[in-house]
Design a protein around this motif. Structure first.
Motif, PDB file in Angstrom:
ATOM      1  N   LEU A  89       0.823  -1.217   0.000  1.00 49.30           N
ATOM      2  CA  LEU A  89       0.000   0.000   0.000  1.00 49.30           C
ATOM      3  C   LEU A  89       0.852   1.261   0.000  1.00 49.30           C
ATOM      4  N   THR A  90       2.080   1.143   0.452  1.00 50.84           N
ATOM      5  CA  THR A  90       2.974   2.313   0.455  1.00 50.84           C
ATOM      6  C   THR A  90       3.475   2.658  -0.946  1.00 50.84           C
ATOM      7  N   GLU A  91       3.326   1.723  -1.883  1.00 52.87           N
ATOM      8  CA  GLU A  91       3.748   1.963  -3.265  1.00 52.87           C
ATOM      9  C   GLU A  91       2.589   2.602  -4.028  1.00 52.87           C
ATOM     10  N   ARG A  92       2.328   3.869  -3.730  1.00 55.05           N
ATOM     11  CA  ARG A  92       1.115   4.524  -4.222  1.00 55.05           C
ATOM     12  C   ARG A  92       1.050   4.615  -5.747  1.00 55.05           C
ATOM     13  N   GLU A  93       2.182   4.551  -6.418  1.00 55.87           N
ATOM     14  CA  GLU A  93       2.155   4.607  -7.880  1.00 55.87           C
ATOM     15  C   GLU A  93       1.495   3.366  -8.481  1.00 55.87           C
ATOM     16  N   SER A  94       1.319   2.307  -7.657  1.00 52.64           N
ATOM     17  CA  SER A  94       0.685   1.071  -8.134  1.00 52.64           C
ATOM     18  C   SER A  94      -0.821   1.059  -7.877  1.00 52.64           C
ATOM     19  N   PHE A  95      -1.359   2.194  -7.391  1.00 54.64           N
ATOM     20  CA  PHE A  95      -2.778   2.261  -7.054  1.00 54.64           C
ATOM     21  C   PHE A  95      -3.439   3.492  -7.674  1.00 54.64           C
ATOM     22  N   LEU A  96      -4.708   3.332  -8.011  1.00 54.83           N
ATOM     23  CA  LEU A  96      -5.535   4.480  -8.362  1.00 54.83           C
ATOM     24  C   LEU A  96      -6.134   5.024  -7.072  1.00 54.83           C
ATOM     25  N   GLU A  97      -6.154   6.338  -6.903  1.00 51.35           N
ATOM     26  CA  GLU A  97      -6.588   6.954  -5.650  1.00 51.35           C
ATOM     27  C   GLU A  97      -7.853   7.777  -5.900  1.00 51.35           C
ATOM     28  N   PHE A  98      -8.874   7.534  -5.095  1.00 49.22           N
ATOM     29  CA  PHE A  98     -10.159   8.226  -5.246  1.00 49.22           C
ATOM     30  C   PHE A  98     -10.505   8.910  -3.923  1.00 49.22           C
ATOM     31  N   HIS A  99     -10.660  10.216  -3.951  1.00 49.44           N
ATOM     32  CA  HIS A  99     -11.047  10.968  -2.756  1.00 49.44           C
ATOM     33  C   HIS A  99     -12.568  11.125  -2.769  1.00 49.44           C
ATOM     34  N   ILE A 100     -13.210  10.657  -1.704  1.00 47.39           N
ATOM     35  CA  ILE A 100     -14.670  10.601  -1.638  1.00 47.39           C
ATOM     36  C   ILE A 100     -15.142  11.279  -0.350  1.00 47.39           C
ATOM     37  N   ALA A 101     -16.282  11.955  -0.427  1.00 45.08           N
ATOM     38  CA  ALA A 101     -16.948  12.493   0.764  1.00 45.08           C
ATOM     39  C   ALA A 101     -18.341  11.882   0.849  1.00 45.08           C
ATOM     40  N   PHE A 102     -18.649  11.257   1.990  1.00 48.08           N
ATOM     41  CA  PHE A 102     -19.993  10.720   2.204  1.00 48.08           C
ATOM     42  C   PHE A 102     -20.393  10.997   3.640  1.00 48.08           C
ATOM     43  N   ALA A 103     -21.637  11.427   3.824  1.00 47.12           N
ATOM     44  CA  ALA A 103     -22.164  11.711   5.168  1.00 47.12           C
ATOM     45  C   ALA A 103     -21.210  12.599   5.971  1.00 47.12           C
ATOM     46  N   ASP A 104     -20.701  13.644   5.325  1.00 49.08           N
ATOM     47  CA  ASP A 104     -19.776  14.605   5.948  1.00 49.08           C
ATOM     48  C   ASP A 104     -18.446  13.976   6.362  1.00 49.08           C
ATOM     49  N   ILE A 105     -18.099  12.874   5.754  1.00 51.25           N
ATOM     50  CA  ILE A 105     -16.831  12.197   6.038  1.00 51.25           C
ATOM     51  C   ILE A 105     -15.967  12.219   4.784  1.00 51.25           C
ATOM     52  N   LEU A 137      -8.577   3.238  -2.492  1.00 50.90           N
ATOM     53  CA  LEU A 137      -7.473   2.836  -3.355  1.00 50.90           C
ATOM     54  C   LEU A 137      -7.875   1.610  -4.164  1.00 50.90           C
ATOM     55  N   LYS A 138      -7.484   1.599  -5.439  1.00 50.23           N
ATOM     56  CA  LYS A 138      -7.711   0.435  -6.299  1.00 50.23           C
ATOM     57  C   LYS A 138      -6.369  -0.008  -6.879  1.00 50.23           C
ATOM     58  N   SER A 139      -6.045  -1.273  -6.678  1.00 54.35           N
ATOM     59  CA  SER A 139      -4.777  -1.794  -7.168  1.00 54.35           C
ATOM     60  C   SER A 139      -4.789  -1.888  -8.698  1.00 54.35           C
ATOM     61  N   LYS A 140      -3.752  -1.367  -9.318  1.00 53.21           N
ATOM     62  CA  LYS A 140      -3.615  -1.486 -10.770  1.00 53.21           C
ATOM     63  C   LYS A 140      -3.252  -2.914 -11.178  1.00 53.21           C
ATOM     64  N   LYS A 141      -2.692  -3.678 -10.237  1.00 51.20           N
ATOM     65  CA  LYS A 141      -2.231  -5.025 -10.559  1.00 51.20           C
ATOM     66  C   LYS A 141      -3.311  -6.089 -10.410  1.00 51.20           C
ATOM     67  N   THR A 142      -4.137  -5.964  -9.370  1.00 50.91           N
ATOM     68  CA  THR A 142      -5.125  -7.014  -9.085  1.00 50.91           C
ATOM     69  C   THR A 142      -6.567  -6.530  -9.104  1.00 50.91           C
ATOM     70  N   GLY A 143      -6.783  -5.204  -9.150  1.00 53.22           N
ATOM     71  CA  GLY A 143      -8.147  -4.678  -9.149  1.00 53.22           C
ATOM     72  C   GLY A 143      -8.819  -4.676  -7.795  1.00 53.22           C
ATOM     73  N   ARG A 144      -8.087  -5.005  -6.722  1.00 49.34           N
ATOM     74  CA  ARG A 144      -8.689  -5.027  -5.384  1.00 49.34           C
ATOM     75  C   ARG A 144      -8.756  -3.617  -4.800  1.00 49.34           C
ATOM     76  N   TRP A 145      -9.687  -3.434  -3.831  1.00 55.72           N
ATOM     77  CA  TRP A 145      -9.963  -2.115  -3.260  1.00 55.72           C
ATOM     78  C   TRP A 145      -9.631  -2.060  -1.776  1.00 55.72           C
ATOM     79  N   TRP A 146      -9.277  -0.842  -1.309  1.00 58.32           N
ATOM     80  CA  TRP A 146      -9.094  -0.533   0.114  1.00 58.32           C
ATOM     81  C   TRP A 146      -9.772   0.804   0.406  1.00 58.32           C
ATOM     82  N   MET A 147     -10.253   0.973   1.655  1.00 59.53           N
ATOM     83  CA  MET A 147     -10.829   2.256   2.052  1.00 59.53           C
ATOM     84  C   MET A 147     -10.125   2.758   3.303  1.00 59.53           C
TER      85      MET A 147
END
Length: 379
Positions: free
Chosen positions: A314-330, A335-345
């Protein structure tokens, strides 16, 4: 390094000759490539990524069997499959010697698993009755490792008054003090077999239970659960009878393909260190179909491990797509992995938790993802 001479006190070797009925394996079949504990061969466990361990102890089911016919029936089918994953090294440590009592067998399994876990290995346990999960957990508890546990089972084995250990072992795990279970997940329970108050109790503990129908509607939502799991335990009764004839519990359950998908998700986890497959009885298996099913689950676990080996940190941010989201005032980040397509929040404490694409979609629609909310409740 792993001291195999110490482990030999608890293990008996396997005869490859008996497994392949005197027929030689092809050069690319698993039976040829796996490093097996035989009379003349001590396996190099230090170089292995995944280690098989047979544990045919069934006295927890109320039977008198402590033999190893069940693990060997699975091996016979698994060794015939082809080894596609050159980056995944396999070893087989042989079969656990049954103790004089069930408690002795638990202690032996705990001892072997403890040494292999401490060596950083991933161990697949070929059981045996489902209560061996208790010994699987003890390997972590004995070292005071705080872990996440996931069980896939049509039943929830919390029957307090049952004399059969395999029907109440979860109670022993949950009640033991001190307790080292950080979180518990139960996958694939069938509601008509489960006392409703059991679910109420588990919910009060902030444990997560996933009904069979809900999981089958969207299998991909279970991948983040297994990505966060240290100990995974499967009872073959989670698979419907037609796809696993040795399971006589129910005509309903996961299909064989879905069971393989769960196993692949488990293999993709960098957290997981033990994976037990329990509840298989070779004497009830029509045409060895259940052994074939389990062997293919093992193959897909290897496939998942091959995917895991390709994942970036996860520290290798160049390997992930980054999405900034706001929901319910949060405000948070996905993050979406470019290699495997898996997601993290990202959680409020700035750590990242595994999630699914569906969680990202809910957040994009200004909804609080249930996985995010449950994480906060546990904190």
């Amino acid at each position: 390094m792993i001291d195999f001479s110490h482990l030999q006190d608890f293990l008996t070797p396997v005869s490859k000759t008996q497994l392949h009925d005197d027929e030689e394996y092809d050069d690319l079949q698993i039976g040829r490539t796996i490093d097996l504990y035989e009379e003349e061969n001590i396996p190099d466990l230090d170089t292995a990524d995944i280690i098989l361990l047979g544990a045919g102890e069934e006295r927890g089911n109320g039977t008198i069997s402590g033999g190893n016919a069940t693990p060997d029936a699975i091996r016979r089918e698994f060794y015939r499959l082809y080894h596609w994953h050159k980056d995944v090294r396999l070893a087989d440590a042989g079969n656990l010697i049954a103790g004089r009592s069930l408690t002795d067998s638990y202690a032996a399994l705990k001892s072997v698993l403890t040494e292999l876990i401490d060596a950083g290995k991933t161990v697949i346990i070929l059981g045996g009755s489902h209560d061996l999960t208790y010994a699987q957990y003890q390997a972590y508890a004995g070292k005071k490792y705080i872990i996440e546990v996931t069980v896939a089972d049509a039943l929830i084995d919390l029957q307090e008054n049952s004399p059969v250990r395999s029907q109440r072992f979860l109670l022993d795990m949950f009640m033991e003090q001190p307790n080292y279970i950080r979180h518990y997940n139960h996958i694939g329970f069938q509601s008509y077999f489960v006392q409703p108050r059991m679910l109420e109790t588990l919910d009060k503990l902030r444990f997560d239970c996933f009904r069979l129908g809900n999981v089958r509607e969207n299998m991909e939502d279970i991948e983040p659960v297994l990505r966060n799991t240290d100990l995974f335990s499967v009872d073959v009764n989670m698979i419907k009878h037609t796809d696993a004839p040795a399971n006589s519990l129910s005509p309903n359950g996961f299909s064989g393909e879905e069971a393989c998908a769960l196993s692949r998700y488990a293999g993709m986890s960098s957290q997981l260190s033990t994976y037990g497959i329990f509840g298989y009885n070779s004497a009830k298996d029509k045409d060895n179909l259940t052994a074939k099913q389990i062997s293919q689950m093992l193959w897909y676990f290897m496939d998942g491990r091959s995917v895991k080996n390709k994942e970036a940190l996860l520290t290798e941010r160049e390997s992930f797509l980054e999405f900034h989201i706001a929901f319910a005032d949060i405000d948070t980040v996905f993050l979406k992995s470019k290699k495997t397509g898996r997601w993290w929040m990202q959680l409020p404490d700035k750590t990242f938790a595994p999630c699914a694409y569906s969680d990202y979609l809910r957040a994009s629609n200004n909804e609080i993802p249930e996985r995010w909310m449950r994480s906060q409740e546990r904190l």
